[in-house]
Scaffold this motif. Structure first.
Motif, mmCIF file in Angstrom:
data_model
loop_
_atom_site.group_PDB
_atom_site.id
_atom_site.type_symbol
_atom_site.label_atom_id
_atom_site.label_comp_id
_atom_site.label_asym_id
_atom_site.label_seq_id
_atom_site.Cartn_x
_atom_site.Cartn_y
_atom_site.Cartn_z
ATOM 1 N N PHE A 1 0.833 -1.213 0.000
ATOM 2 C CA PHE A 1 0.000 0.000 0.000
ATOM 3 C C PHE A 1 0.866 1.260 0.000
ATOM 4 O O PHE A 1 0.547 2.243 -0.675
ATOM 5 C CB PHE A 1 -0.954 -0.002 1.189
ATOM 6 C CG PHE A 1 -2.149 -0.891 0.969
ATOM 7 C CD1 PHE A 1 -2.907 -0.782 -0.175
ATOM 8 C CD2 PHE A 1 -2.507 -1.835 1.903
ATOM 9 C CE1 PHE A 1 -3.992 -1.596 -0.393
ATOM 10 C CE2 PHE A 1 -3.593 -2.660 1.706
ATOM 11 C CZ PHE A 1 -4.332 -2.534 0.549
ATOM 12 N N ILE B 1 2.034 1.829 -3.458
ATOM 13 C CA ILE B 1 0.987 2.447 -4.276
ATOM 14 C C ILE B 1 0.941 3.948 -4.018
ATOM 15 O O ILE B 1 0.863 4.761 -4.942
ATOM 16 C CB ILE B 1 -0.363 1.780 -3.977
ATOM 17 C CG1 ILE B 1 -0.355 0.337 -4.472
ATOM 18 C CG2 ILE B 1 -1.500 2.536 -4.623
ATOM 19 C CD1 ILE B 1 -1.397 -0.503 -3.823
ATOM 20 N N TYR C 1 0.972 1.291 -13.527
ATOM 21 C CA TYR C 1 1.580 0.816 -12.284
ATOM 22 C C TYR C 1 0.558 0.659 -11.179
ATOM 23 O O TYR C 1 0.503 -0.375 -10.522
ATOM 24 C CB TYR C 1 2.708 1.746 -11.856
ATOM 25 C CG TYR C 1 3.940 1.509 -12.674
ATOM 26 C CD1 TYR C 1 4.789 0.471 -12.353
ATOM 27 C CD2 TYR C 1 4.211 2.270 -13.790
ATOM 28 C CE1 TYR C 1 5.895 0.219 -13.114
ATOM 29 C CE2 TYR C 1 5.314 2.023 -14.563
ATOM 30 C CZ TYR C 1 6.157 0.994 -14.218
ATOM 31 O OH TYR C 1 7.236 0.730 -14.979
ATOM 32 N N VAL C 2 -0.244 1.700 -10.957
ATOM 33 C CA VAL C 2 -1.185 1.628 -9.839
ATOM 34 C C VAL C 2 -2.382 0.765 -10.200
ATOM 35 O O VAL C 2 -2.823 -0.065 -9.411
ATOM 36 C CB VAL C 2 -1.627 3.043 -9.421
ATOM 37 C CG1 VAL C 2 -2.491 2.975 -8.203
ATOM 38 C CG2 VAL C 2 -0.426 3.910 -9.170
ATOM 39 N N GLY C 3 -2.891 0.940 -11.431
ATOM 40 C CA GLY C 3 -4.129 0.252 -11.786
ATOM 41 C C GLY C 3 -3.946 -1.220 -12.096
ATOM 42 O O GLY C 3 -4.875 -1.997 -11.945
ATOM 43 N N ALA D 1 0.398 -2.921 -9.500
ATOM 44 C CA ALA D 1 0.318 -2.983 -8.042
ATOM 45 C C ALA D 1 -0.813 -3.897 -7.584
ATOM 46 O O ALA D 1 -0.728 -4.511 -6.511
ATOM 47 C CB ALA D 1 0.131 -1.582 -7.474
ATOM 48 N N VAL D 2 -1.875 -4.010 -8.416
ATOM 49 C CA VAL D 2 -2.959 -4.934 -8.065
ATOM 50 C C VAL D 2 -2.430 -6.363 -8.030
ATOM 51 O O VAL D 2 -2.723 -7.138 -7.121
ATOM 52 C CB VAL D 2 -4.125 -4.805 -9.067
ATOM 53 C CG1 VAL D 2 -5.160 -5.855 -8.813
ATOM 54 C CG2 VAL D 2 -4.740 -3.445 -8.977
ATOM 55 N N LEU E 1 -0.334 -6.884 -4.997
ATOM 56 C CA LEU E 1 -1.202 -7.087 -3.837
ATOM 57 C C LEU E 1 -1.707 -8.521 -3.803
ATOM 58 O O LEU E 1 -1.705 -9.169 -2.755
ATOM 59 C CB LEU E 1 -2.391 -6.145 -3.921
ATOM 60 C CG LEU E 1 -2.379 -4.895 -3.076
ATOM 61 C CD1 LEU E 1 -3.694 -4.200 -3.196
ATOM 62 C CD2 LEU E 1 -2.096 -5.217 -1.641
ATOM 63 N N PHE E 2 -2.115 -9.016 -4.982
ATOM 64 C CA PHE E 2 -2.577 -10.392 -5.113
ATOM 65 C C PHE E 2 -1.562 -11.351 -4.533
ATOM 66 O O PHE E 2 -1.854 -12.183 -3.684
ATOM 67 C CB PHE E 2 -2.708 -10.716 -6.602
ATOM 68 C CG PHE E 2 -4.104 -10.786 -7.084
ATOM 69 C CD1 PHE E 2 -5.136 -10.403 -6.272
ATOM 70 C CD2 PHE E 2 -4.373 -11.239 -8.350
ATOM 71 C CE1 PHE E 2 -6.409 -10.470 -6.731
ATOM 72 C CE2 PHE E 2 -5.655 -11.298 -8.810
ATOM 73 C CZ PHE E 2 -6.669 -10.915 -7.999
ATOM 74 N N MET F 1 -0.870 -10.906 -0.745
ATOM 75 C CA MET F 1 -1.962 -11.370 0.117
ATOM 76 C C MET F 1 -1.978 -12.889 0.227
ATOM 77 O O MET F 1 -2.438 -13.439 1.205
ATOM 78 C CB MET F 1 -3.299 -10.893 -0.451
ATOM 79 C CG MET F 1 -3.588 -9.465 -0.143
ATOM 80 S SD MET F 1 -5.075 -8.981 -0.976
ATOM 81 C CE MET F 1 -5.213 -7.309 -0.427
#
Lengths: 332, 210
Positions: free
Chosen positions: B33, B36, B62-64, B67-68, B71-72, B75
């Motif tokens: 986070f 991001i 990068y963010v859209g 980074a998703v 995060l995947f 997590m």
């Protein structure tokens, strides 16, 4: 002092934009439920106020007075941030929507990219909410929605490229003005259909509402949310839907321009035309919700990657070749 | 200019602090986070110097998307296991030489960039670049990218395509025993193959295949 007056002026403009957006979000929830009810031969919310118009306000009041429960094992900071992020992202995108040639908060060069960027950030609110809840259903819902939104963004991006090829500018006002002679819905009709379906998937609307499929996942990423935080998710979602409708209206339906360029129609201000077009698209959204059953997850992914992406890519090649061959490419 | 400076320092402080927090925070999801947040503030800085196209592309790519996926992955990691293996214990000392090499490289790169900026300012002079002309950032990028640097552009596209094909080949496996849905088969089914009338012997029943 000079700075202060500029700041006040801008704040006034922002309020003048955001308050109508928030009110219309409340109204649109009512409209959604009414359309849904009429398709199913029910009445829908019709008790509070005339035609039940104040139903959303009553709901909001109920949410405000409910307790906000924060699960003890959740990640509290991110849990609280998630609905705020969703809501903020849904609202900041309205800054670039042109309501007429001059009525736009920020007339930036890369308006359409900004809209696309903000709508692609929308996935974070959902992932954050799902992860921070520290619970199985929200997490599954969040993962589903992240995969879904990332997939459908790709085809929306390619569709935007189609429109940009015909316009030659990333500015939203230029996109609207380029449709003076013919709305892009006519030459790019298949793209409009794909955009509409992708917009349904991007905003997690039925038939693509798998992140919150109640039969499997309770309420998906919002399962652990209550009270005003739930309401913020909900408002953000509907503001996003309105935004996608506005995007569709600007890209394909001529934005704030009147449908026919003759005397009585040109008197009507552009904002009214834009709102009417947004409403038309929204009613279509609501009808789809009422009449189409939910997709299976693998069908959803197949549709996004194997049907929409190749189709829109082929259409980009077709559009570009057509414009190049007939020397219609916009040059400025 | 004051407003410009205020915005610049706000974004750059957020960028630097969140970059530090990426490495400093214990929770890996928190570091993503912060990453991001870093990306977002960097793209704001891009927009401030007039590179609005780069800033927006940074946000979208990068963010859209990237980074998703970060995060995947993060997590899915088992955080409790991670604490034992990576951060605490003796095993972390193995990563020190690699880290040292990478940080030395980055250090020299920064020295070169800052040195060039200090002693050869004409290289970095913004007046020489195309951004001073009246056309917009996006137009000038397109005019350079698709004319002078078309080969570089195409080669980078090819490299990305090869990388994508490689990733798919590496992860692809044919699973047996899966029932796949075939739309053509479903639609072209006739009544005669769908319904079958059988003589059922009593106490035997009928075996329906698969």
């Amino acid at each position: 002092m000079e700075y202060l007056s500029i700041v006040f002026q801008e704040v006034y403009k922002i309020l003048f934009l955001l308050v109508p957006v928030l009110v219309s979000v409340a109204m649109i929830v009512w409209l959604d439920r009414r359309v849904w009810a009429f398709v199913q031969k029910r009445q829908g919310p019709n008790v509070v106020g005339p035609f039940g118009l104040l139903q959303s306000l009553a709901d909001a009041l109920k949410y405000i007075f409910k307790e906000i429960i924060i699960p003890s094992s959740s990640n509290k900071v991110i849990f609280i941030l998630a609905p705020i992020v969703t809501m903020t992202l849904a609202l900041i995108a309205w800054a670039v929507i042109p309501f007429s040639a001059t009525q736009v908060l920020a007339d930036i060069n890369v308006g359409i990219l900004y809209l696309f960027a903000v709508s692609s950030l929308g996935v974070y609110g959902i992932i954050m909410g799902g992860w921070a809840s520290n619970s199985k259903y929200p997490f599954l819902g969040a993962i589903r929605s992240a995969a879904q939104m990332v997939s459908y963004e790709v085809s929306i991006g390619v569709i935007i490229i189609n429109v940009l090829l015909c316009v030659g500018s990333l500015n939203l006002n230029d996109i609207v003005i380029a449709q003076q002679n013919m709305w892009f819905v006519i030459p790019l009709f298949p793209m409009f259909i794909i955009f509409f379906i992708s917009a349904l998937a991007e905003t997690n609307r039925p038939p693509f509402d798998l992140p919150e499929a109640e039969a499997e996942l309770v309420a998906g990423y919002q399962t652990e949310y209550s009270g005003m935080m739930y309401a913020m998710f909900w408002l953000g979602e509907y503001a996003n839907i309105l935004l996608m409708c506005a995007m569709g209206a600007i890209l394909f339906l001529g934005g704030w321009m009147s449908p026919i360029d003759v005397y009585p129609f040109t008197l009507v201000p552009g904002a009214i035309w834009l709102i009417l077009k947004i409403l038309l698209l929204f009613i279509l959204f609501a009808l789809v919700k009422a009449i189409v059953p939910r997709y299976r997850y693998d069908q959803l992914m197949r549709l996004g990657w194997k049907v929409f992406l190749p189709l829109s890519l082929i259409w980009v090649v077709l559009t570009a070749s057509y414009l190049f061959y007939f020397n219609l490419l916009p040059v400025n | 200019m004051i407003a410009h400076a205020i915005f610049f320092y706000t974004f750059s402080i957020i960028a630097v602090v969140s970059a530090i927090m990426v490495t400093a925070s214990k929770n890996t999801v928190h570091s993503v986070f912060f990453l991001i947040l870093d990306f977002i503030s960097i793209s704001c800085l891009f927009i401030m110097i007039g590179a609005e196209f780069l800033g927006m592309i940074m946000l979208i790519v990068y963010v859209g998307a990237v980074a998703v996926l970060f995060l995947f992955v993060v997590m899915m990691l088992n955080v409790a296991q991670q604490k034992n293996q990576w951060f605490a214990g003796q095993q972390s000392s193995r990563h020190i030489p690699v880290g040292l090499i990478i940080s030395t490289l980055i250090f020299f790169e920064i020295i070169i960039v800052i040195g060039g900026w200090k002693y050869k300012p004409e290289i970095f002079d913004i007046n020489n670049s195309i951004s001073q002309t009246s056309i917009s950032n996006t137009h000038s990028l397109g005019q350079i990218l698709y004319t002078d640097y078309i080969h570089v552009f195409q080669i980078s596209g090819m490299i990305l395509l090869v990388a994508m094909v490689g990733a798919i080949v590496l992860t692809f496996r044919q699973r047996s025993g899966l029932k796949r849905q075939s739309y053509i088969k479903q639609i072209s089914r006739e009544r005669t193959e769908g319904v079958e009338v059988l003589e059922v012997q009593s106490n035997k029943g009928v075996k329906i295949d698969d």
